[in-house]
Design a protein around this motif. Structure first.
Motif, PDB file in Angstrom:
ATOM      1  N   GLN A  87     -38.485   2.088  -7.804  1.00 15.88           N
ATOM      2  CA  GLN A  87     -39.280   1.125  -8.559  1.00 15.88           C
ATOM      3  C   GLN A  87     -40.639   0.912  -7.883  1.00 15.88           C
ATOM      4  O   GLN A  87     -40.693   0.799  -6.663  1.00 15.88           O
ATOM      5  CB  GLN A  87     -38.597  -0.234  -8.559  1.00 15.88           C
ATOM      6  CG  GLN A  87     -37.235  -0.280  -9.140  1.00 15.88           C
ATOM      7  CD  GLN A  87     -36.747  -1.706  -9.147  1.00 15.88           C
ATOM      8  OE1 GLN A  87     -37.245  -2.540  -9.906  1.00 15.88           O
ATOM      9  NE2 GLN A  87     -35.807  -2.011  -8.286  1.00 15.88           N
ATOM     10  N   LYS A  89     -29.723 -10.714  -6.806  1.00 16.98           N
ATOM     11  CA  LYS A  89     -31.131 -10.977  -7.122  1.00 16.98           C
ATOM     12  C   LYS A  89     -31.313 -12.369  -7.722  1.00 16.98           C
ATOM     13  O   LYS A  89     -32.280 -13.055  -7.410  1.00 16.98           O
ATOM     14  CB  LYS A  89     -31.681  -9.886  -8.047  1.00 16.98           C
ATOM     15  CG  LYS A  89     -31.872  -8.570  -7.296  1.00 16.98           C
ATOM     16  CD  LYS A  89     -32.746  -7.583  -8.004  1.00 16.98           C
ATOM     17  CE  LYS A  89     -33.096  -6.451  -7.028  1.00 16.98           C
ATOM     18  NZ  LYS A  89     -33.898  -5.397  -7.624  1.00 16.98           N
ATOM     19  N   ASP A  97     -26.566   0.186  -1.908  1.00 16.67           N
ATOM     20  CA  ASP A  97     -26.741  -0.900  -2.891  1.00 16.67           C
ATOM     21  C   ASP A  97     -26.645  -0.386  -4.332  1.00 16.67           C
ATOM     22  O   ASP A  97     -26.378  -1.160  -5.243  1.00 16.67           O
ATOM     23  CB  ASP A  97     -28.090  -1.611  -2.678  1.00 16.67           C
ATOM     24  CG  ASP A  97     -29.280  -0.669  -2.838  1.00 16.67           C
ATOM     25  OD1 ASP A  97     -29.282   0.411  -2.213  1.00 16.67           O
ATOM     26  OD2 ASP A  97     -30.202  -0.999  -3.599  1.00 16.67           O
ATOM     27  N   GLN A  98     -26.867   0.902  -4.505  1.00 13.64           N
ATOM     28  CA  GLN A  98     -26.832   1.453  -5.869  1.00 13.64           C
ATOM     29  C   GLN A  98     -25.502   2.118  -6.203  1.00 13.64           C
ATOM     30  O   GLN A  98     -25.330   2.668  -7.286  1.00 13.64           O
ATOM     31  CB  GLN A  98     -27.969   2.470  -6.054  1.00 13.64           C
ATOM     32  CG  GLN A  98     -29.356   1.854  -6.029  1.00 13.64           C
ATOM     33  CD  GLN A  98     -29.546   0.851  -7.164  1.00 13.64           C
ATOM     34  OE1 GLN A  98     -29.000   1.005  -8.245  1.00 13.64           O
ATOM     35  NE2 GLN A  98     -30.308  -0.196  -6.905  1.00 13.64           N
ATOM     36  N   LYS A 112     -29.811  -6.422   3.672  1.00 16.65           N
ATOM     37  CA  LYS A 112     -30.355  -5.158   3.179  1.00 16.65           C
ATOM     38  C   LYS A 112     -31.879  -5.261   3.086  1.00 16.65           C
ATOM     39  O   LYS A 112     -32.396  -6.219   2.520  1.00 16.65           O
ATOM     40  CB  LYS A 112     -29.799  -4.841   1.784  1.00 16.65           C
ATOM     41  CG  LYS A 112     -30.410  -3.574   1.165  1.00 16.65           C
ATOM     42  CD  LYS A 112     -30.079  -3.435  -0.320  1.00 16.65           C
ATOM     43  CE  LYS A 112     -31.279  -3.625  -1.225  1.00 16.65           C
ATOM     44  NZ  LYS A 112     -32.183  -2.486  -1.335  1.00 16.65           N
TER      45      LYS A 112
HETATM   46 MG    MG Z   1     -33.248  -2.292  -5.394  1.00 12.77          MG
END
Ligand code: MG
Ligand code: ATP
Length: 322
Positions: A9, A111, A146-147, A190
Motif C-alpha cells: 500500500q 486497525k 500479518d497477512q 508489529k
Molecule cells: Mg498492513
C-alpha cells in the motif's frame, strides 16, 4: 514457471518490516519466476483520504521498489486502480463471502483498535485483496505474517466461488519466511506504516538515526545479563548484523555487557550502509516522475490483459453471458 504476486500500500513510508516481509523475497523471486508486483492504492484509501498524499505516495512507492532493484523488464509492475477489473471481481467474490469470515479478521480489529475509521472498505479489505490475487491466478503470494489470515480468506473465497459456480480460481499459497514474518516496530508491536512505530528505510540519515534511538528497551543495567529473545533491539540487529558479530552480541546479552545505546548506534550504521545506495537511486528516479508513470502504464497494460481473461471467465461462470 511459477507465477508469484504481491503488493504494497502507498499508505506511508516504506519500513524495514515491509522490506524483509515482502520486498526482499519478491526481489529474490524475480530471477526465476513470472513476477506480478502492484501498488495497492485502492487499499491505501482505507487510511489515506487526501488526493495529494495518495498520488505522491503512489509515485514514491513505485520509486521505492525500483530503487531497491525491481526491474520492470523482468516483472509486471503496476498500480492497482489502473486495472479496474479488480473492483468488478471483488463484487463477484463478495456475494460468496460469508460475513462471519470477515468478522473474524484480526487486521480489521487491530486497525479499528488503533483508531483507524471502521469503514465498510476497511471491513471488506480482504475481499478486494482476494480479487487482487485471484485475478492473476498466482501460485504463490509472499507476505508478512500479518497477512497470513488474509491469504487464507482469499483461499476460502476462491473455494466458495468454485463450489458455487464451477472451477474458476486456483487456490494460491502464502509464502511466509519464518525469520522475517513479523519485524517488530520501535514499541515491540508489529512495525506498521499506520502505527507510527516504523524505521523508514528511505529516511535521511539524521531521521533514521533518531528513529533507531527510539527503539524501546528495558532498564536492565549494562553489566547484567539480558534475554536477547525478548529484546526488540536484538530482533532488529538479527536482520542486519553479520553472523559472527551477531554471535558476539548474543554472548554480551547472555553474560552481561550489552550496552543498548552502543548497539543502537551499531544498528543505525548497518541500516544506513545497507540502504544508502537505494536512497540515492530513489532521488534520481523521483527527479523524473514521467518515466515512472510510463513504466507503470506499460505494466498496467500487461496486467490488464491477464486480468481481463480471468474476469471474462468469472463473468461467464456466474451467468452474465445472457
Ligand atoms: Mg498492513
Ligand atoms: P498499513 O499499516 O497501512 O497496513 P503496513 O506497514 O502493514 O501498512 P502493508 O502495505 O499493509 O504495510 O503491507 C505490505 C507488505 O509488508 C505485506 O506483505 C505485509 O505482510 C508486509 N509487512 C508489513 N509489516 C510487516 C512487518 N512488521 N513484518 C513483516 N512483514 C510486514
Amino acid at each position: 514457471m511459477q507465477r508469484i504476486l504481491s503488493g504494497i500500500q502507498p499508505s506511508g513510508q516504506l519500513h524495514i518490516g515491509n522490506y524483509f516481509g515482502m520486498m526482499e523475497p519478491m526481489l529474490r523471486h524475480m530471477a526465476s519466476s513470472e513476477l506480478y508486483v502492484f501498488i495497492a492504492n485502492l487499499h491505501a484509501m482505507t487510511s489515506v483520504q487526501d488526493k495529494e498524499r495518495l498520488a505522491q505516495g503512489t509515485l514514491e512507492a513505485a520509486a521505492n521498489f525500483l530503487a531497491l532493484g525491481l526491474d520492470p523488464e523482468r516483472c509486471i509492475f503496476w498500480v492497482q486502480s489502473d486495472v479496474p477489473e479488480v473492483c468488478e471481481l471483488a463484487w463477484l467474490l463478495s456475494v460468496v463471502t460469508p460475513m462471519g469470515l470477515l468478522e473474524r479478521c484480526h487486521s480489521y480489529k487491530d486497525k479499528v483498535a488503533k483508531k483507524i475509521p471502521a469503514s465498510h472498505g476497511l471491513f471488506a479489505y480482504p475481499v478486494l485483496m482476494a480479487a487482487d490475487i485471484l485475478l492473476y491466478q498466482p501460485h504463490l503470494v509472499p507476505v508478512g505474517r500479518d497477512q497470513k489470515q488474509h491469504i487464507e480468506v482469499a483461499r476460502d473465497i476462491a473455494g466458495s466461488f468454485n463450489s458455487t459456480f464451477g472451477e474458476t480460481f486456483m487456490l494460491p499459497d502464502g509464502e511466509i519466511n519464518a525469520s522475517t514474518a513479523i519485524v517488530p516496530g520501535l514499541d515491540g508491536q508489529k512495525m506498521s506504516k499506520s502505527y507510527d512505530n516504523t524505521i523508514p528505510i528511505f529516511a535521511d540519515e539524521k531521521t533514521l538515526r533518531k528513529r533507531v534511538m527510539l527503539i524501546q528497551t528495558d532498564a536492565t543495567p549494562v553489566a547484567e545479563p539480558k534475554n536477547p529473545d525478548t529484546c526488540n533491539l536484538y530482533a532488529l540487529l538479527k536482520l542486519f548484523a553479520a553472523p559472527e558479530r551477531l554471535q558476539e552480541i548474543h554472548d554480551l546479552y547472555m553474560h552481561g555487557g550489552a550496552a543498548y545505546g552502543y548497539l543502537k548506534q551499531e544498528l543505525f550504521e548497518l541500516i544506513n550502509a545497507r540502504f544508502a545506495p537505494a536512497r540515492e537511486r530513489k532521488k534520481e528516479l523521483l527527479a523524473n516522475p514521467e518515466h515512472i508513470r510510463d513504466l507503470l502504464r506499460q505494466g498496467a497494460e500487461k496486467a490488464r490483459e491477464k486480468g481481463a481473461r480471468t474476469l471474462a471467465l468469472a463473468r461467464e461462470r456466474v451467468g452474465q453471458g445472457y
